[in-house]
Design a protein around this motif. Structure first.
Motif, PDB file in Angstrom:
ATOM      1  N   ILE A  13       0.851  -1.186   0.000  1.00  0.00           N
ATOM      2  CA  ILE A  13       0.000   0.000   0.000  1.00  0.00           C
ATOM      3  C   ILE A  13       0.889   1.238   0.000  1.00  0.00           C
ATOM      4  O   ILE A  13       2.061   1.171   0.361  1.00  0.00           O
ATOM      5  CB  ILE A  13      -0.976   0.010   1.199  1.00  0.00           C
ATOM      6  CG1 ILE A  13      -0.213  -0.010   2.530  1.00  0.00           C
ATOM      7  CG2 ILE A  13      -1.958  -1.142   1.105  1.00  0.00           C
ATOM      8  CD1 ILE A  13      -1.094   0.155   3.745  1.00  0.00           C
ATOM      9  N   ARG A  28      -0.330   6.800   6.300  1.00  0.00           N
ATOM     10  CA  ARG A  28      -0.888   6.753   4.957  1.00  0.00           C
ATOM     11  C   ARG A  28      -1.161   8.162   4.455  1.00  0.00           C
ATOM     12  O   ARG A  28      -1.339   9.083   5.233  1.00  0.00           O
ATOM     13  CB  ARG A  28      -2.200   5.964   4.944  1.00  0.00           C
ATOM     14  CG  ARG A  28      -2.086   4.584   5.522  1.00  0.00           C
ATOM     15  CD  ARG A  28      -3.339   3.754   5.388  1.00  0.00           C
ATOM     16  NE  ARG A  28      -4.541   4.434   5.865  1.00  0.00           N
ATOM     17  CZ  ARG A  28      -5.766   3.931   5.756  1.00  0.00           C
ATOM     18  NH1 ARG A  28      -5.954   2.752   5.187  1.00  0.00           N
ATOM     19  NH2 ARG A  28      -6.815   4.594   6.212  1.00  0.00           N
ATOM     20  N   VAL A 103      -2.927   3.748  12.978  1.00  0.00           N
ATOM     21  CA  VAL A 103      -2.881   4.243  11.605  1.00  0.00           C
ATOM     22  C   VAL A 103      -3.033   5.760  11.661  1.00  0.00           C
ATOM     23  O   VAL A 103      -3.934   6.276  12.327  1.00  0.00           O
ATOM     24  CB  VAL A 103      -4.002   3.630  10.733  1.00  0.00           C
ATOM     25  CG1 VAL A 103      -4.014   4.246   9.339  1.00  0.00           C
ATOM     26  CG2 VAL A 103      -3.847   2.112  10.657  1.00  0.00           C
ATOM     27  N   ASP A 105      -3.540   8.936   9.137  1.00  0.00           N
ATOM     28  CA  ASP A 105      -3.858   9.355   7.774  1.00  0.00           C
ATOM     29  C   ASP A 105      -3.522  10.833   7.621  1.00  0.00           C
ATOM     30  O   ASP A 105      -4.060  11.681   8.350  1.00  0.00           O
ATOM     31  CB  ASP A 105      -5.330   9.118   7.454  1.00  0.00           C
ATOM     32  CG  ASP A 105      -5.627   7.662   7.149  1.00  0.00           C
ATOM     33  OD1 ASP A 105      -4.729   6.961   6.647  1.00  0.00           O
ATOM     34  OD2 ASP A 105      -6.763   7.225   7.410  1.00  0.00           O
ATOM     35  N   THR A 123     -10.184  -0.302   9.031  1.00  0.00           N
ATOM     36  CA  THR A 123      -9.881  -1.720   8.849  1.00  0.00           C
ATOM     37  C   THR A 123      -8.929  -1.869   7.668  1.00  0.00           C
ATOM     38  O   THR A 123      -9.210  -1.388   6.567  1.00  0.00           O
ATOM     39  CB  THR A 123     -11.173  -2.526   8.617  1.00  0.00           C
ATOM     40  OG1 THR A 123     -12.027  -2.334   9.754  1.00  0.00           O
ATOM     41  CG2 THR A 123     -10.872  -4.007   8.456  1.00  0.00           C
ATOM     42  N   VAL A 124      -7.791  -2.507   7.927  1.00  0.00           N
ATOM     43  CA  VAL A 124      -6.772  -2.765   6.907  1.00  0.00           C
ATOM     44  C   VAL A 124      -6.518  -4.262   6.888  1.00  0.00           C
ATOM     45  O   VAL A 124      -6.190  -4.849   7.931  1.00  0.00           O
ATOM     46  CB  VAL A 124      -5.456  -2.000   7.220  1.00  0.00           C
ATOM     47  CG1 VAL A 124      -4.409  -2.275   6.152  1.00  0.00           C
ATOM     48  CG2 VAL A 124      -5.703  -0.506   7.385  1.00  0.00           C
ATOM     49  N   GLU A 125      -6.698  -4.884   5.742  1.00  0.00           N
ATOM     50  CA  GLU A 125      -6.505  -6.331   5.589  1.00  0.00           C
ATOM     51  C   GLU A 125      -7.298  -7.127   6.639  1.00  0.00           C
ATOM     52  O   GLU A 125      -6.820  -8.125   7.162  1.00  0.00           O
ATOM     53  CB  GLU A 125      -5.020  -6.697   5.669  1.00  0.00           C
ATOM     54  CG  GLU A 125      -4.217  -6.230   4.472  1.00  0.00           C
ATOM     55  CD  GLU A 125      -4.666  -6.892   3.166  1.00  0.00           C
ATOM     56  OE1 GLU A 125      -4.722  -8.126   3.092  1.00  0.00           O
ATOM     57  OE2 GLU A 125      -4.962  -6.143   2.233  1.00  0.00           O
ATOM     58  N   ARG A 131      -7.352   4.974  14.493  1.00  0.00           N
ATOM     59  CA  ARG A 131      -6.853   5.865  13.445  1.00  0.00           C
ATOM     60  C   ARG A 131      -6.918   7.308  13.928  1.00  0.00           C
ATOM     61  O   ARG A 131      -7.863   7.716  14.590  1.00  0.00           O
ATOM     62  CB  ARG A 131      -7.684   5.744  12.185  1.00  0.00           C
ATOM     63  CG  ARG A 131      -7.321   6.851  11.190  1.00  0.00           C
ATOM     64  CD  ARG A 131      -8.033   6.790   9.887  1.00  0.00           C
ATOM     65  NE  ARG A 131      -9.471   6.791  10.000  1.00  0.00           N
ATOM     66  CZ  ARG A 131     -10.259   6.728   8.949  1.00  0.00           C
ATOM     67  NH1 ARG A 131      -9.754   6.655   7.730  1.00  0.00           N
ATOM     68  NH2 ARG A 131     -11.557   6.721   9.082  1.00  0.00           N
TER      69      ARG A 131
END
Length: 164
Positions: A13, A28, A103, A105, A123-125, A131
């Motif tokens: 990603i 991210r 996470v 962002d 939700t990642v994977e 977050r």
């Protein structure tokens, strides 16, 4: 040849990851939103206060779910490299993997002052994680805030066990 295909590599990603103490922080955002600057600020800020901190990956990250945890790794071609605008790629001491606990962002628009509870996780994977949304380009200030909040996200199972 047995006919069995090799397992597919984990997806990559557009993100970076740093490890602070035992917590992986997945950063991210679109190109130019300050992911690398934030990663560098997190590592420098944590190390300045005597904490363990290392780069895991910059710009691209391989992520996979393992036993209910999200694990981030650098793609081989990018391991140990960080892009610094105006300098290019620089080598950094790096870790081979991290269990992601948070996470971040990097957004080009200011995040809501009081985000909805549904905006506080992602939700990642298949793994749901806390977050934080931050304004792109505010690496130093953002790093200080994240480092101050990080104990809330580190080793969550130990916090649950210690409350009994």
């Amino acid at each position: 040849m047995t006919g069995t295909a090799a397992p597919a590599p984990p997806p990559t990603i557009h993100a970076g990851c740093v490890l602070v103490d035992e917590a992986g922080i997945l950063i991210r955002g679109a190109s130019g939103t300050g992911k690398s600057r934030l990663a560098l600020a997190l590592v420098a800020g944590a190390q300045a206060s005597g904490r363990f901190a290392r780069l895991v990956s910059d710009d691209r990250c391989s992520v996979s779910a393992s036993n209910g945890r999200l694990v981030a790794r650098p793609p081989a071609a990018l391991a140990g490299l960080l892009e610094v605008r105006g300098l290019g790629l620089v080598e950094m001491e790096a870790e081979g993997a991290a269990v992601v606990r948070l996470v971040v962002d990097c957004d080009t628009e200011a995040p809501e002052r009081y985000p909805q509870s549904t905006d506080r996780t992602v939700t990642v994977e298949g793994v749901t994680l806390p977050r934080i949304r931050v304004l792109a380009g505010e690496g130093g200030v953002t790093a200080a805030v994240i480092l101050g909040l990080l104990p809330r996200f580190e080793r969550p199972m130990l916090h649950v066990l210690s409350e009994r």
